[in-house]
Every structure is written in C-alpha cells, then in structure tokens.
Design a protein around this motif. Structure first.
Motif, short mmCIF file in Angstrom:
data_model
loop_
_atom_site.label_atom_id
_atom_site.label_comp_id
_atom_site.label_asym_id
_atom_site.label_seq_id
_atom_site.Cartn_x
_atom_site.Cartn_y
_atom_site.Cartn_z
N GLN A 160 -35.02 -25.79 20.56
CA GLN A 160 -33.66 -25.42 20.17
C GLN A 160 -33.13 -24.30 21.06
O GLN A 160 -31.98 -24.30 21.47
CB GLN A 160 -33.64 -24.95 18.70
N GLU A 161 -34.03 -23.36 21.39
CA GLU A 161 -33.62 -22.23 22.20
C GLU A 161 -33.38 -22.62 23.66
O GLU A 161 -32.44 -22.13 24.29
CB GLU A 161 -34.69 -21.13 22.10
N TYR A 162 -34.23 -23.50 24.18
CA TYR A 162 -34.17 -23.82 25.62
C TYR A 162 -33.56 -25.19 25.91
O TYR A 162 -33.42 -25.59 27.07
CB TYR A 162 -35.56 -23.72 26.25
N GLY A 163 -33.28 -25.96 24.87
CA GLY A 163 -32.55 -27.21 25.05
C GLY A 163 -33.33 -28.33 25.70
O GLY A 163 -32.82 -29.01 26.59
N PHE A 164 -34.58 -28.54 25.26
CA PHE A 164 -35.32 -29.72 25.74
C PHE A 164 -35.61 -30.65 24.57
O PHE A 164 -35.52 -30.26 23.40
CB PHE A 164 -36.61 -29.31 26.46
N LYS A 165 -35.93 -31.91 24.90
CA LYS A 165 -36.31 -32.91 23.90
C LYS A 165 -37.84 -32.95 23.81
O LYS A 165 -38.53 -32.51 24.73
CB LYS A 165 -35.79 -34.29 24.28
N ILE A 166 -38.34 -33.52 22.71
CA ILE A 166 -39.79 -33.55 22.48
C ILE A 166 -40.28 -34.96 22.21
O ILE A 166 -39.77 -35.65 21.31
CB ILE A 166 -40.17 -32.66 21.27
N ILE A 167 -41.29 -35.38 22.98
CA ILE A 167 -42.03 -36.62 22.69
C ILE A 167 -43.45 -36.20 22.34
O ILE A 167 -44.14 -35.60 23.17
CB ILE A 167 -42.08 -37.57 23.91
#
Ligand SMILES: *Cc1c(COP(=O)(O)O)cnc(C)c1O
Length: 385
Positions: free
Chosen positions: A148-155
């Motif tokens: 949320q803080e750094y704006g990446f997605k998670i797999i």
C-alpha cells in the motif's frame, strides 16, 4: 531408496480418474469446474482457475496483472526458478530480496531497505512474489502494508503451501495479495500429475486469467469487436496460451483435495518427530510450528559445519549411500547461469548463500513411516557424530 517426496495415491483417486476416462470429456470439462469450485471453497477465495502447471499459473498471474517490458518484479532467491521466470516470460526485469536466516523466506528488513532505495532511484517493483518456503507463510500482513505504501502488487507463490494457514486464514484466501498460485506437481501437497491453480478475489483478474488460459479467445459477444458471424464464431482479443488442465487431471486433484487435511496432519506429525529427535544434533532444525499452520512441504536442516568433521557434500553423499533420498532446496536462483549472465553476483544475497551451503532436505511425505523416520534419524546421527 527413501525419496525426499512422494505422492500418495488411493484406490479412490484411481477410481475418480477411471470414471473420467469412461465419460464424454477428457480434456477440459465439468470436473475442472468442480475442482475449481472446491479449491475456491477450501481456501475461502472468490475465484480459482485450474491450469496446466504452477509455472503456467505464475505466468498467467503476471500477465493478468499487466506485467511487461519496463516493469520490475522481485522474488526470493530461495525458490524454484519458475518464481523468477514468470516475470522474464513477460519481458520484465527480475530482482531478488535476500532471505531471513530463520524462516528462509524473504527478509522483511531487507525488503524494507530495498524498497526505500528503489523509491529514491525511481525503480520500484510493479509486483513482488513472496514464496512460502517449505509451506511456512511469509509475513503477508507486513508485505501487504508495504504494498500500500510503495504501490506494488502481490502474487503469493504458495506452490509449497496448499493446506497451510496464515493468521488463521487458509493460504490461498488472498486476504493480503492480489493472486495466489499453487502447484499440483507430485512432490507438492496434492497432485494432479501436473497442474496448477490461480486464486484471486478480483473478478477482472480472474476473467483475464481465464481468457489467457485459452489463447486469448472469447465467445462472449460483449467482449467482441464488431458483430458475431454466427454460432461458430469466436474472437482472439489477447495473446494467450494453451494452459488448460484436463478433466483426467482435475479428477485426481479433486479426489486428492478430500485427503488434504489428512496429508497436512501427517506431515505435521513427521516434522514434530524430526524436530524432537534431531534436537541434540549439530544442526538447525526448522522453526517449530507453534500454531500448527505450516503445511510442511519440505523439511530442511542446516548443518553446523564448524561442529562436524564433514562437509555438506560428504554428509549428503553418505545419506544417499544409505538409501536416503535427501535433496537440496534450493540452489539460489540468482547463481543459475541464466541469471549470472544478467549480471547477478552470488555475494549480493549473502543470507541465501550461507543458507544454501549448509542446507539438506530430509524426506517428508504422507506415507513415510515412523520406522523410516527412525532409520533416517539414526543414520544422520551416525554421519554427524
Ligand atoms: C514447484 C514449484 C513451482 C512450479 O510449479 P510446477 O507445477 O512444477 O510448474 C513454482 N514455485 C515453487 C516455489 C515451486 O516449488
């Protein structure tokens, strides 16, 4: 030879496969849907999509999230090469996060530091792929907070972790991720011969993955460009693949799923026996499974090489000589020639290198008997004395 891993196939499994062979559908048919529904329900996720392998699931996950050239993906170096290759298939750049020396999962401290540096250099990752090594979940709550803080997605690469839990949710619930993938390879928690699963709570990611599973072809008029030509008509609207799984495989997977809780229980039992019996030896056993949440796909010991008269290779060879099919998980991905040729240096990730030099995977699988465990412990004690 006692193998390090082995599938457990029952008469019911065989019967389920035979039933499909006697039916009208042997490639993708009704059993694939049934299997997907059962998995989604088991993991408490909205959508489950069954595909031809865990690797295919990783590739579709990256594609569904729109990964492409110019994007960077980060994963653990302590994993099977597929966790990194999925990003490369999409033309993205891969990088790694060093591991935690106790869990062997990605280090949260290393991740935070790397994210800070990446933000300063404007090179933040588009996707991070945490790997739940050996079936122990990564710290997903923190990784989610960082996303949320750094704006990446998670797999989540949960190839090892079907049947495991995190914070009392089933792994695969995707509470803290966009997508979770599982593998149905025979060494993994349940098998379909080959196969993989992609789980998500996001309907557009699920739709995209479904489309890409079959060539990017749709028969849905609302997705088409222009008018349908008739009942035979379909359109290719994306560049997809043939990543389908068969009803034959899905029948095996569905039948195996019924025994998954039993499988996990037996693996927890085996790990507890090992943890107790290896206690006095010069090695670090895996962390205790305090809340019974690990799936225990692998049982990895780390030798205290300074306290024994043998090298890791000598210990490994000696165990093999005694018909114990030990293994090593994993050769750090970043030292594979394909990756060193991209410029990765071994010493860039010192924790995984130190781990790798001391690691041995002991046999763990559902049908491993107490006598076999005693034998393995006995031989290992002798070899390390
Ligand atoms: C097995 C595995 C995969 C790949 O799964 P396949 O079904 O063999 O394609 C990916 N990641 C990890 C961590 C694995 O162990």
């Amino acid at each position: 030879m006692i193998p390090y891993a082995k599938q457990s196939i029952s008469e019911e499994d065989i019967e389920a496969v035979v039933q499909v062979l006697r039916s009208d559908f042997i490639t993708q048919g009704p059993v694939v849907n049934e299997f997907e529904t059962a998995i989604a329900q088991y993991c408490q996720a909205q959508y489950a999509i069954a595909v031809s392998s865990g690797t295919a699931a990783l590739h579709l996950a990256c594609r569904a999230l729109g990964i492409g050239q110019g994007d960077t993906v980060w994963t653990s170096p302590n994993t099977f090469v597929a966790s990194a290759n999925c990003a490369l298939y999409c033309g993205a750049t891969i990088d790694f996060i060093d591991i935690d020396p106790h869990t062997y999962n990605i280090s949260i401290a290393a991740l935070k530091q790397k994210l800070e540096t990446a933000r300063e250099n404007d090179r933040l990752p588009a996707v991070i792929i945490p790997v739940h090594f050996a079936g122990q979940s990564c710290d997903m709550e923190t990784i989610y907070y960082l996303s949320q803080e750094y704006g990446f997605k998670i797999i989540e690469d949960a190839a090892h972790a079907l049947g495991g839990e995190y914070n009392n949710d089933r792994i695969g619930s995707c509470r803290y991720s966009d997508i979770t993938i599982f593998s149905l390879h025979p060494a993994k928690m349940i098998t379909a011969g080959e196969g993989g699963l992609l789980l998500t709570n996001n309907s557009s990611l699920a739709e995209q993955a479904l489309l890409l599973r079959t060539h990017g072809i749709t028969r849905n008029p609302s997705l088409m460009d222009g008018e349908s030509h008739g009942l035979w008509y379909y359109q290719q609207i994306e560049l997809g693949y043939n990543y389908r799984i068969t009803d034959i495989q899905a029948a095996l997977g569905l039948s195996q799923l019924k025994r998954l809780d039993e499988f996990v229980a037996r693996r927890r039992e085996i790990a507890a026996i090992y943890n107790k019996k290896l206690n006095h030896l010069p090695l670090t056993a895996p962390l205790p499974d305090k809340n019974n949440q690990f799936s225990w796909h692998l049982y990895v010991i780390n030798l205290h090489l300074d306290k024994i008269a043998r090298t890791r290779k000598e210990v490994f060879d000696e165990l093999r000589k005694h018909n114990i099919g030990v293994h090593v998980h994993y050769i750090p991905v970043h030292i594979q020639p394909w990756f060193t040729s991209m410029g990765f240096k071994a010493e860039a990730f010192p924790n995984v290198m130190s781990y790798y030099q001391r690691a041995i995977t002991l046999p763990i699988y559902v049908d491993l008997s107490d006598e076999e465990i005693d034998y393995i412990v006995h031989v290992l004690s002798e070899v390390l004395s």
